[in-house]
Design a protein around this motif. Structure first.
Motif, PDB file in Angstrom:
ATOM      1  N   ASN A 109      -4.138   0.166  12.216  1.00 25.54           N
ATOM      2  CA  ASN A 109      -4.730   1.424  11.716  1.00 25.54           C
ATOM      3  C   ASN A 109      -3.927   1.949  10.529  1.00 25.54           C
ATOM      4  O   ASN A 109      -4.470   2.621   9.656  1.00 25.54           O
ATOM      5  CB  ASN A 109      -4.801   2.468  12.829  1.00 25.54           C
ATOM      6  N   PHE A 110      -2.632   1.671  10.528  1.00 24.63           N
ATOM      7  CA  PHE A 110      -1.853   1.754   9.300  1.00 24.63           C
ATOM      8  C   PHE A 110      -1.715   0.318   8.846  1.00 24.63           C
ATOM      9  O   PHE A 110      -1.315  -0.544   9.627  1.00 24.63           O
ATOM     10  CB  PHE A 110      -0.467   2.377   9.550  1.00 24.63           C
ATOM     11  N   ASP A 111      -2.090   0.028   7.607  1.00 25.64           N
ATOM     12  CA  ASP A 111      -2.025  -1.347   7.120  1.00 25.64           C
ATOM     13  C   ASP A 111      -1.326  -1.373   5.766  1.00 25.64           C
ATOM     14  O   ASP A 111      -1.848  -0.820   4.793  1.00 25.64           O
ATOM     15  CB  ASP A 111      -3.448  -1.912   7.005  1.00 25.64           C
ATOM     16  N   LEU A 114      -3.281  -2.917   2.231  1.00 24.46           N
ATOM     17  CA  LEU A 114      -4.618  -2.350   1.999  1.00 24.46           C
ATOM     18  C   LEU A 114      -4.873  -2.056   0.519  1.00 24.46           C
ATOM     19  O   LEU A 114      -5.864  -1.422   0.152  1.00 24.46           O
ATOM     20  CB  LEU A 114      -4.733  -1.048   2.831  1.00 24.46           C
ATOM     21  N   ASP A 164       0.178  -1.764  -0.582  1.00 21.35           N
ATOM     22  CA  ASP A 164       0.222  -0.355  -0.995  1.00 21.35           C
ATOM     23  C   ASP A 164       1.109   0.363   0.030  1.00 21.35           C
ATOM     24  O   ASP A 164       0.715   0.513   1.191  1.00 21.35           O
ATOM     25  CB  ASP A 164      -1.205   0.229  -0.984  1.00 21.35           C
ATOM     26  N   GLY A 167       1.388   5.083   1.962  1.00 16.17           N
ATOM     27  CA  GLY A 167       1.279   5.828   3.217  1.00 16.17           C
ATOM     28  C   GLY A 167       2.593   5.912   3.973  1.00 16.17           C
ATOM     29  O   GLY A 167       2.658   6.517   5.041  1.00 16.17           O
ATOM     30  N   SER A 236      -0.615  14.559   7.584  1.00 13.46           N
ATOM     31  CA  SER A 236      -1.624  13.936   6.722  1.00 13.46           C
ATOM     32  C   SER A 236      -2.928  14.690   6.934  1.00 13.46           C
ATOM     33  O   SER A 236      -3.353  14.890   8.075  1.00 13.46           O
ATOM     34  CB  SER A 236      -1.863  12.478   7.115  1.00 13.46           C
ATOM     35  N   ARG A 241      -6.154  14.893  -0.809  1.00 14.11           N
ATOM     36  CA  ARG A 241      -6.803  14.277  -1.969  1.00 14.11           C
ATOM     37  C   ARG A 241      -8.197  13.873  -1.539  1.00 14.11           C
ATOM     38  O   ARG A 241      -8.355  13.068  -0.609  1.00 14.11           O
ATOM     39  CB  ARG A 241      -6.023  13.035  -2.430  1.00 14.11           C
ATOM     40  N   HIS A 252      -8.627  10.528   1.203  1.00 10.65           N
ATOM     41  CA  HIS A 252      -7.772   9.391   0.823  1.00 10.65           C
ATOM     42  C   HIS A 252      -7.244   8.561   1.993  1.00 10.65           C
ATOM     43  O   HIS A 252      -6.483   7.623   1.778  1.00 10.65           O
ATOM     44  CB  HIS A 252      -6.604   9.893  -0.026  1.00 10.65           C
ATOM     45  N   ILE A 254      -7.922   5.838   4.562  1.00  8.71           N
ATOM     46  CA  ILE A 254      -8.943   4.790   4.694  1.00  8.71           C
ATOM     47  C   ILE A 254      -8.857   4.119   6.061  1.00  8.71           C
ATOM     48  O   ILE A 254      -7.766   3.790   6.529  1.00  8.71           O
ATOM     49  CB  ILE A 254      -8.724   3.711   3.585  1.00  8.71           C
ATOM     50  N   PRO A 256      -8.964   0.920   7.833  1.00  3.60           N
ATOM     51  CA  PRO A 256      -8.866  -0.479   7.408  1.00  3.60           C
ATOM     52  C   PRO A 256      -9.966  -1.377   7.989  1.00  3.60           C
ATOM     53  O   PRO A 256     -10.171  -2.488   7.501  1.00  3.60           O
ATOM     54  CB  PRO A 256      -7.490  -0.919   7.929  1.00  3.60           C
ATOM     55  N   ASP A 280       5.623   9.132   8.904  1.00  6.30           N
ATOM     56  CA  ASP A 280       4.696   9.069   7.777  1.00  6.30           C
ATOM     57  C   ASP A 280       3.578   8.051   8.041  1.00  6.30           C
ATOM     58  O   ASP A 280       2.380   8.365   7.955  1.00  6.30           O
ATOM     59  CB  ASP A 280       5.479   8.703   6.504  1.00  6.30           C
TER      60      ASP A 280
END
Ligand code: AMP
Ligand code: MG
Length: 340
Positions: A109-111, A114, A164, A167, A236, A241, A252, A254, A256, A280
């Motif tokens: 879910n955090f990637d 990405l 990226d 995040g 978050s 954004r 902002h 996403i 995944p 984070d």
């Protein structure tokens, strides 16, 4: 007699504390860094030293941003281009190892891989747009943390994926600034990197720091407060954004699995952890997981607590994990309590 001695000692300690506190002043410096406002507040008796260290902290933040960015001429940009690289920079390598671990911990879910999707949306460029659905589908094939292979110093990106770290980088940068401040003898400070915070020690050496939690439906207002010491607290939100097209709000964070901004009624996730890098990445991950799964995940994950806000402006719903309690004050704000 023992009692009397103890009383005298306590009295002397109190006097010493009062004396020390006279010169124990608050110093704050802010500057634009990491694409946001970085603000550091330190309590100290040494004005000359604190000013020097604050300047150096701002420089450190910019140096680290240059290293971790996927948009500047950085090691990450080189890796994204060449797909295989020996990384000799320990700060970059450590963050890659940790980001891969956090991607796995959050079941993707955090990637960290990405980039091909986040680049299409363009939120970090400041000029975001709705990408073509077919392009999203195609680029989605070139994502996924399992395609990042780290073997000692060698990092390989398989199946066309790119990284990226947007995040997670802010969390790591404030962590490294906190280490720098502690190495220089500071104990009572707060670092705020655009909503990613580390609170250390106490406010004025007397009470925990009191942190405001932003109302996601009105980012200029606060929903409530929480008292913390020696923790990281990261939020978050879908208000940070975003743009609206044909009545739809695209933000902002996403998912995944789909390549589109997550659509699960979550408006903000606040994470509390002793590790700001983890906080984070997990704020992003829990945002994607949604309320129910996010709370379950926090309750079974070590050193991770969350406050999740869903609903709408007139009907806000606030959910939180096991170590947090909340009550509404007379002023209509929430007072959150965290117990380790
Ligand atoms: P944050 O500012 O910590 O909320 O992170 C948002 C940034 O992380 C975005 O601007 C993207 O660059 C990146 N991002 C968005 N969604 C994800 C995701 N699911 N996993 C990893 N990174 C993401
Ligand atoms: Mg994040």
């Amino acid at each position: 007699m023992i009692k009397k001695t103890a009383f005298v000692l306590l009295f002397i300690t109190l006097i010493l504390n009062c004396k020390a506190d006279d010169n124990y002043k608050k110093y704050t410096q802010s500057s634009f860094s990491m694409g946001t406002l970085l603000e550091i507040t330190i309590f100290s008796t040494d004005e000359a030293k604190v000013k020097k260290i604050l300047d150096e902290s701002m420089k450190l933040s910019n140096q680290l941003e240059d290293k971790f960015s996927c948009h500047k001429d950085s090691i990450i940009t080189k890796l994204n281009k060449e797909k295989s690289l020996i990384i000799n920079d320990n700060e970059v390598l450590d963050l890659l190892i940790k980001s891969k671990y956090l991607s796995k911990l959050s079941k993707g879910n955090f990637d960290l891989a990405l980039f091909n999707i986040t680049e299409l949306w363009g939120f970090s460029s400041g000029d975001p747009k709705l990408p073509d659905n077919n392009i999203i589908k195609n680029e989605l094939k070139k994502t996924g943390y399992t395609n990042v292979i780290i073997n000692k110093k060698e990092v390989k990106l398989l199946n066309g994926v790119s990284l990226d770290l947007g995040g997670v980088a802010k969390g790591r940068i404030i962590n490294l600034i906190a280490v720098f401040l502690k190495q220089n003898g500071f104990k009572d400070f707060i670092i705020n990197g655009g909503g990613d915070l580390i609170v250390s020690g106490k406010f004025q050496n007397i009470r925990p720091w009191r942190i405001a939690i932003v109302d996601p439906f009105d980012k200029n207002d606060f929903l409530g407060f929480i008292a913390l010491t020696d923790k990281s607290i990261v939020t978050s939100g879908d208000y940070e954004r975003s743009f609206i097209k044909d009545g739809v709000n695209y933000h902002h964070i996403i998912d995944p699995k789909t390549g589109y901004p997550s659509t699960n009624e979550v408006h903000s996730v606040t994470v509390i952890s002793s590790d700001s890098t983890k906080a984070d990445a997990m704020a992003t991950a829990v945002f994607v997981m949604g309320e129910k799964k996010g709370i379950e995940f926090a309750n079974k994950t070590d050193d991770l607590d969350v406050i999740i806000i869903t609903g709408d402006k007139d009907n806000k719903k606030i959910s939180y994990s096991n170590k947090i309690t909340a009550k509404k004050t007379d002023k209509g704000k929430w007072e959150f309590t965290y117990r380790d």
